[in-house]
Design a protein around this motif. Structure first.
Motif, PDB file in Angstrom:
ATOM      1  N   VAL A 303       0.134  -1.264   0.650  1.00 19.01           N
ATOM      2  CA  VAL A 303      -0.071   0.300   0.248  1.00 19.01           C
ATOM      3  C   VAL A 303       0.977   1.319   0.170  1.00 19.01           C
ATOM      4  N   ARG A 336      -7.410   5.573  -4.531  1.00 21.31           N
ATOM      5  CA  ARG A 336      -6.840   4.615  -4.296  1.00 21.31           C
ATOM      6  C   ARG A 336      -5.147   4.885  -3.454  1.00 21.31           C
ATOM      7  N   ARG A 342      -4.924   7.407   3.863  1.00 19.49           N
ATOM      8  CA  ARG A 342      -5.984   7.831   5.249  1.00 19.49           C
ATOM      9  C   ARG A 342      -5.522   6.170   6.027  1.00 19.49           C
ATOM     10  N   GLU A 343      -4.795   4.725   5.572  1.00 20.97           N
ATOM     11  CA  GLU A 343      -4.383   3.914   6.142  1.00 20.97           C
ATOM     12  C   GLU A 343      -3.392   4.402   6.997  1.00 20.97           C
ATOM     13  N   ASN A 346      -4.462   6.785   9.681  1.00 19.54           N
ATOM     14  CA  ASN A 346      -4.958   5.855  10.569  1.00 19.54           C
ATOM     15  C   ASN A 346      -3.817   5.888  11.719  1.00 19.54           C
ATOM     16  N   ARG A 347      -3.325   5.073  11.268  1.00 14.11           N
ATOM     17  CA  ARG A 347      -1.879   4.235  12.034  1.00 14.11           C
ATOM     18  C   ARG A 347      -1.129   5.279  12.993  1.00 14.11           C
ATOM     19  N   GLU A 349      -2.506   7.597  14.191  1.00 15.13           N
ATOM     20  CA  GLU A 349      -3.277   8.453  14.847  1.00 15.13           C
ATOM     21  C   GLU A 349      -3.520   9.715  14.962  1.00 15.13           C
ATOM     22  N   GLU A 350      -3.501  10.221  14.092  1.00 11.08           N
ATOM     23  CA  GLU A 350      -3.945  11.690  13.705  1.00 11.08           C
ATOM     24  C   GLU A 350      -5.303  12.101  13.601  1.00 11.08           C
ATOM     25  N   PRO A 352      -8.298  12.557  12.476  1.00 12.90           N
ATOM     26  CA  PRO A 352      -9.450  12.989  11.279  1.00 12.90           C
ATOM     27  C   PRO A 352     -10.019  13.754  10.547  1.00 12.90           C
ATOM     28  N   ASP A 355     -14.469  11.923   6.269  1.00 14.69           N
ATOM     29  CA  ASP A 355     -14.761  10.355   6.145  1.00 14.69           C
ATOM     30  C   ASP A 355     -13.278   9.441   6.452  1.00 14.69           C
ATOM     31  N   ALA A 356     -12.897  10.084   7.710  1.00 11.44           N
ATOM     32  CA  ALA A 356     -11.380   9.909   7.928  1.00 11.44           C
ATOM     33  C   ALA A 356     -10.446   9.772   7.405  1.00 11.44           C
ATOM     34  N   SER A 392     -12.773   7.158  -7.747  1.00  8.61           N
ATOM     35  CA  SER A 392     -13.740   6.207  -7.454  1.00  8.61           C
ATOM     36  C   SER A 392     -14.798   5.785  -5.793  1.00  8.61           C
ATOM     37  N   PRO A 393     -15.304   7.633  -6.199  1.00  7.87           N
ATOM     38  CA  PRO A 393     -15.806   7.307  -4.510  1.00  7.87           C
ATOM     39  C   PRO A 393     -16.601   6.607  -4.316  1.00  7.87           C
ATOM     40  N   ALA A 394     -16.494   6.228  -3.043  1.00  5.02           N
ATOM     41  CA  ALA A 394     -17.342   5.603  -2.196  1.00  5.02           C
ATOM     42  C   ALA A 394     -18.537   5.632  -2.195  1.00  5.02           C
ATOM     43  N   GLY A 395     -19.592   5.006  -2.122  1.00  6.66           N
ATOM     44  CA  GLY A 395     -20.729   4.667  -2.768  1.00  6.66           C
ATOM     45  C   GLY A 395     -21.130   5.079  -3.565  1.00  6.66           C
TER      46      GLY A 395
ATOM     47  N   ILE B 258      -9.312   3.616  13.797  1.00  8.37           N
ATOM     48  CA  ILE B 258     -10.553   4.990  13.807  1.00  8.37           C
ATOM     49  C   ILE B 258     -11.119   3.896  12.251  1.00  8.37           C
ATOM     50  N   THR B 302     -24.764   0.277  -1.317  1.00  6.45           N
ATOM     51  CA  THR B 302     -23.638   1.465  -1.755  1.00  6.45           C
ATOM     52  C   THR B 302     -23.253   1.515  -0.533  1.00  6.45           C
ATOM     53  N   ASP B 307     -20.073  -2.324  -2.064  1.00  8.82           N
ATOM     54  CA  ASP B 307     -19.166  -0.698  -2.664  1.00  8.82           C
ATOM     55  C   ASP B 307     -17.448  -0.872  -3.113  1.00  8.82           C
ATOM     56  N   TYR B 311     -15.734  -2.347  -6.544  1.00  8.00           N
ATOM     57  CA  TYR B 311     -14.304  -1.717  -6.684  1.00  8.00           C
ATOM     58  C   TYR B 311     -13.470  -2.830  -7.051  1.00  8.00           C
TER      59      TYR B 311
END
Ligand code: ATP
Ligand code: MG
Lengths: 585, 440
Positions: A303, A336, A342-343, A346-347, A349-350, A352, A355-356, A392-395, B258, B302, B307, B311
């Motif tokens: 990643v 991506r 984001r991953e 998060n690790r 611990e910033e 967020p 949407d994190a 690639s928007p979520a949902g 989180i 969604t 979702d 992808y």
């Protein structure tokens, strides 16, 4: 002395290293895991602790394992031999790797250090030069590859020696420069550059204005992109982002195409690996692979390297732009990359953001897009990087941080609509919501007036207007019913359907339809607009749809035929006959 | 799990949550396995000498003085041809009463295939179901899930597809499978006389949910053995990936990460991609094809799980009850096989792409007509015809009980076009119309 360290903590690919000396943000280090070196990048420093993101799996890593800091940021090698290569996100040559599987800690040289290149000097001893100036050239896949003063050279230099025409490897000295203090510095054909820093060895960056033909009608005709422009393609899964980008990568009028497959499917890259060495660039007759560089960090690859991959691709693009070339860079998918950020965030611990995602996501995205552009080089030549990314928007919901941030950064917006994809109206770019800011540039209007035809922009706007009118009456018809509206409404709707079916829709898998040169786009738009301006006579609304379906069918046959071929002309003749049936003189 | 003599035993747990526990230990490798109170666990976090373990069987009843033994290696599976015909639990231990399998021990979740070493998928997998073969053709090396509400017969369809697909091995990875469904699979495979080419790794609803996290990688490690070492074609069935993702969120929430959308971990995309991307076509003939099930709640695609899946996978198959004909169909609108263009019109008849697209478009016209009808408007003659077409199309092609070969599907398509429409209404390339439009 190089800084060393020891592993102190491990959470997935975030490793905490206690360092025994100075470390800098974004510095590269190698963690030794039982003799295998794992590459990592410093992403946070806290006291003596460096938080590093490892570009590989950390399985088996232990507290106490040794770390060696490298004293530089993540950099790529730039030189002849990049073209046609398949790299991972860190510029390792994938083809040079052994075995079927990617072995952790296996790093391969990006460039062939033994290959002899035919060097031709283009500058001479005594010339004064600065970073990015051309010293000479070699031929790479039939294109001149300029050998430049390394971008990291920040002084003014005089050429002391430049070698004569001959065969050299990338490691041989081809010139010796003297800096302002009289120090002599040898220059080879290869240089290194840290990927996160933009290359700015050019004179200026004016507004871009030249149409970049992509062969995709709904882009070129309706919402054109320009050489050095930016655009993005957001859309729910399966709506055609990748197919569209692949089409652009095959057809666009660019000298160099850099494709960053960023956290997407391996099979999609395999498609490029398989097809590009076979397919021809219609403009040059040469294989597409010859002008292409593929940076593949597919979704199953580490990643952290995913984030690096887009920067690697951009840096390579900037390198070629400085040779006066038109570079097209595509990234699928920038979401991506944002998720990789984001991953990590998060690790770490910033705190967020929405949407994190990390708080500074908008800034990161806009900085990245700003590296594209049309540039005037020091020698007056021009070069460009056109950048088109997918999102690639979520949902499938466009109100999410990556889409919103990108919308602020990119000038063209190609929104793929689920509804269009569902009804197989490909490419599913929504003609109403999408836009190209370049249509508003007077310099662009002037350019296409000369290149395509006088008043072209007006015709484009006319087509857009008809589409909008069509959509409005369609809603009316849906509310009031077929016979609840005047026949005119049906006519207006079906005229907009002609534009949709014939200009917008395009079969990416048909040999002929897949790519439409601008000359043909002009012909078809004019033809269609003429029909839209024609008045027809109908008794009732049933006749309207029957009639226009025949017209659309005929037009479609034209789209599937070689332009101006006998077949094409015959279909056109039949079409004109159909039109004449109901035309009011 | 037996302990070896030199292994150090720890007996002081400092923290326990629902899925994890922590203790002080040194010299531990990241992702290494351990046994906590007789339960298998894996290292998920190390901070100096504090090690956090994810306990697969759950932490219920674990005391702070429980015995913890580290095993010095990550989860692994012994692979050999003897895997064939066997049933295992999530840890790869036999549950069929047979002896343990001997073979080479391989770490599960191994490295990815170098993309340049892959071959472009090109072998069609025929299932006889027109909703799949005609509209959403499957190709070996593909990864594709069924998106289905829990009450739909996805396990039946998947078993049918698996048996009709001509593959060397079928590997079932069951996650949170009910015991009834587990027995259903066992029976179907048994009745088909296919047991010797089936391998199963099953976590049922009776087992701990976190154990599920091991199932896909166990199944795929076995798959890689057969596809790479034996050049075989392998079909991997993963059901239900929604329950897998739920287990992921249990663990990540316990680790105070989180959550992002729908309480799922931010790494959900990467976690799922690591599994699905194991689908591959190798140049030497071996392949891994993954067909999965992602159950939806109330048809909501969604939600973060479907979702992210959409992808990652190369399309999805939607099952839906068509109330007009009272049968379950493969929904042509929401379903998609992205690899179909590699085979349709190439490995199948030239008219395949156009017949497929036209039929779906006409089906969409029928859907519009239906909306009109529901809104109380009069229907045109075209609307009426498209509605009649839709009914025929559902019955003869989309229903999951159809079992015919692809040419027959295409011929049926042309007959339905002719029955309900005029040539100019279907908008197909003239050459194809000339050749295939049924003559009386
Ligand atoms: N122009 C087109 N012509 C014909 N079919 C198309 C076209 N564009 C897309 N499709 C169809 O849609 C499918 C999905 O397209 P694509 O893979 O580009 O989607 P995507 O938006 O990239 O999805 P994801 O976000 O999941 O990667 C293709 O496999 C193809 O069947
Ligand atoms: Mg895509």
């Amino acid at each position: 002395m190089a800084t060393k360290g020891r592993v102190k903590g491990i959470i997935a690919n975030l490793v905490i290293v206690e360092a025994d000396g100075p470390v800098s943000q974004n510095e590269i280090c190698f963690i030794n895991l039982k003799g295998v070196d794992l590459m990592a990048e410093v992403i946070k420093v806290y006291g003596n602790n460096a938080y590093v993101q490892v570009f590989e799996s950390t399985r088996g890593l232990r507290v106490g394992d040794e770390v060696r800091f490298e004293g530089h940021m993540l950099e790529v090698q730039l030189g002849p031999g990049l073209l046609s290569k398949n790299y991972d996100g860190l510029e390792n040559d994938l083809n040079a790797m052994k075995g079927v599987f990617l072995n952790r800690g296996e790093y391969t040289a990006p460039l062939d250090e033994k290959k002899l290149w035919e060097f031709k000097p283009t500058a001479k001893a005594g010339d004064s030069v600065t970073a990015g100036d051309w010293l000479g050239e070699v031929e790479e896949n039939n294109m001149p590859h300029r050998i430049m003063v390394p971008f990291s050279f920040s002084d003014k230099y005089t050429i002391k020696i430049i070698v004569g025409e001959g065969k050299y490897t990338i490691k041989d000295t081809v010139a010796v420069l003297t800096d302002s203090k009289g120090k002599e510095i040898p220059v080879t054909m290869v240089q290194k550059w840290p990927v996160k820093i933009p290359i700015k060895a050019y004179k200026e960056k004016p507004r871009p204005f030249k149409l970049l033909e992509t062969g995709v009608r709904t882009i070129d005709t309706l919402n054109p992109v320009v050489e050095g422009g930016t655009g993005f393609i957001p859309g729910p899964f399966g709506c055609g982002k990748t197919v569209l980008q692949h089409a652009i990568s095959k057809q666009a009028e660019a000298d160099i195409v850099v494709v960053a497959a960023c956290g997407e499917r391996a099979n999609e890259v395999v498609e490029l690996f398989t097809e590009f060495p076979e397919l021809e660039d219609p403009r040059t007759g040469r294989k597409l692979m010859e002008r292409t560089i593929i940076i593949a960090n597919t979704s199953n690859m580490p990643v952290a390297a995913r984030e690096a991959s887009v920067y690697t691709a951009m840096t390579i693009s900037e390198y070629y732009r400085n040779m006066g070339l038109r570079v097209l860079m595509l990234a699928d998918s920038t979401s991506r990359w944002a998720q990789a950020l984001r991953e990590m965030s998060n690790r770490l611990e910033e705190l967020p953001g929405p949407d994190a995602f990390p708080m500074d996501l908008p800034a990161i995205i806009s900085n990245f897009y700003s590296r594209a552009g049309y540039t005037i080089l020091n020698n007056g030549e021009s070069g460009s990087i056109t950048f088109i990314g997918t999102v690639s928007p979520a949902g499938g919901n466009l109100k999410e941080p990556v889409t919103e941030s990108t919308k602020k950064a990119a000038r063209c917006f190609y929104a793929l609509a689920q509804q269009r994809a569902d009804s197989k109206r490909y490419p599913a770019i929504d003609p109403i919501d999408s836009y190209s800011k370049y249509l508003e540039y007077p310099e662009f209007a002037e350019y296409v007036s000369n290149k395509i035809e006088e008043g072209w922009i007006d015709k484009v706007n006319e087509a857009k207007n008809l589409l909008l009118r069509g959509k409005e009456v369609y809603e009316q018809i849906n509310i009031l019913g077929d016979d609840g509206v005047p026949i005119d409404y049906h006519v207006t709707f079906w005229k907009s359907e002609i534009i949709d079916f014939i200009i917008l829709q395009q079969d990416a898998f048909d040999r002929i339809d897949q790519s439409t040169p601008i000359e043909r786009q002009k012909y078809m738009l004019n033809h269609v607009l003429d029909v839209c301006k024609t008045d027809f006579e109908f008794e009732n609304f049933n006749e309207v749809s029957m009639f226009f379906k025949r017209i659309i069918n005929q037009y479609k046959q034209m789209n599937y035929s070689e332009f101006k071929s006998e077949k094409f002309n015959n279909f056109e003749k039949e079409l004109n006959n159909i039109i004449a049936e109901r035309k009011i003189a | 799990m037996e302990t070896k003599a030199f292994q150090k035993i720890y007996t002081k747990i400092t923290q326990i949550t629902k899925a994890t526990c922590s203790l002080h230990a040194t010299g531990i490798g990241y992702n290494e396995l351990a046994v906590v109170h007789g339960r298998l666990a894996q290292v998920v976090k190390i901070l100096e000498d504090e090690v956090t373990l994810q306990v697969f069987g759950g932490t219920e009843g674990i005391p702070t003085n429980a015995e913890v033994v580290f095993m010095g290696k990550p989860p692994s599976l012994k692979v050999s041809d003897d895997l064939a015909g066997r049933f295992f639990n999530a840890y790869g231990e036999p549950i069929d009463g047979g002896p343990p399998v001997e073979g080479e021990e391989r770490e599960i979740g191994g490295p990815s295939v170098n993309p340049v070493r892959r071959k472009q998928p090109s072998e069609l997998i025929a299932t006889g179901i027109a909703g799949i073969d005609l509209n959403n053709t499957l190709v070996s090396g593909q990864k594709i899930p069924f998106f289905a509400d829990p009450d739909q017969p996805f396990n039946q369809v998947m078993a049918m597809v698996a048996l009709r697909a001509k593959t060397d091995k079928i590997i079932l990875g069951g996650m949170g499978l009910t015991n009834d469904d587990y027995l259903f699979y066992k029976n179907v495979f048994d009745n088909a006389g296919a047991l010797d080419r089936i391998i199963s790794f099953v976590n049922t609803t009776e087992d701990a949910p976190v154990e599920r996290l091991l199932v896909p990688e166990m199944a795929l490690t076995a798959a890689e053995y057969f596809a790479v070492d034996r050049n075989q074609t392998v079909l991997v069935l993963l059901t239900d990936m929604t329950l897998y993702a739920d287990a992921l969120s249990i663990v990540s929430n316990r680790m105070d990460q989180i959550p992002s959308k729908d309480s799922m971990p931010g790494s959900l995309y990467s976690d799922l991609a690591k599994i699905y991307e194991k689908a591959v076509q190798f140049p030497d003939g071996g392949s891994i094809t993954i067909i999965a099930v992602t159950t939806l709640s109330g048809g909501d695609i969604t939600h973060a799980i479907p979702d992210n899946t959409g992808y990652i996978t190369e399309g999805q198959l939607f099952l839906r009850k068509d109330t007009d004909i009272g049968k379950v169909i493969v929904d042509p609108f929401r379903s998609l096989s992205r690899l179909k263009q590699l085979v349709i019109g190439k490995k199948t008849r030239e008219d395949h792409p156009q017949v497929m697209n036209t039929a779906v478009r006409l089906f969409a016209d029928a859907a519009n007509a239906k909306t009109k009808l529901e809104n109380g408007f009069d229907l045109t003659d075209y609307d009426e015809r498209s509605l009649r077409f839709a009914k025929d199309y559902s019955n003869k092609l989309l229903a999951i009980d159809v079992n015919i070969d692809i040419n027959e599907m295409l011929d049926t398509g042309w007959q339905l076009f002719k029955k309900h429409f005029r040539v100019e209404e279907v908008g197909i390339k003239k050459e194809l119309v000339d050749k295939y439009w049924p003559k009386d």
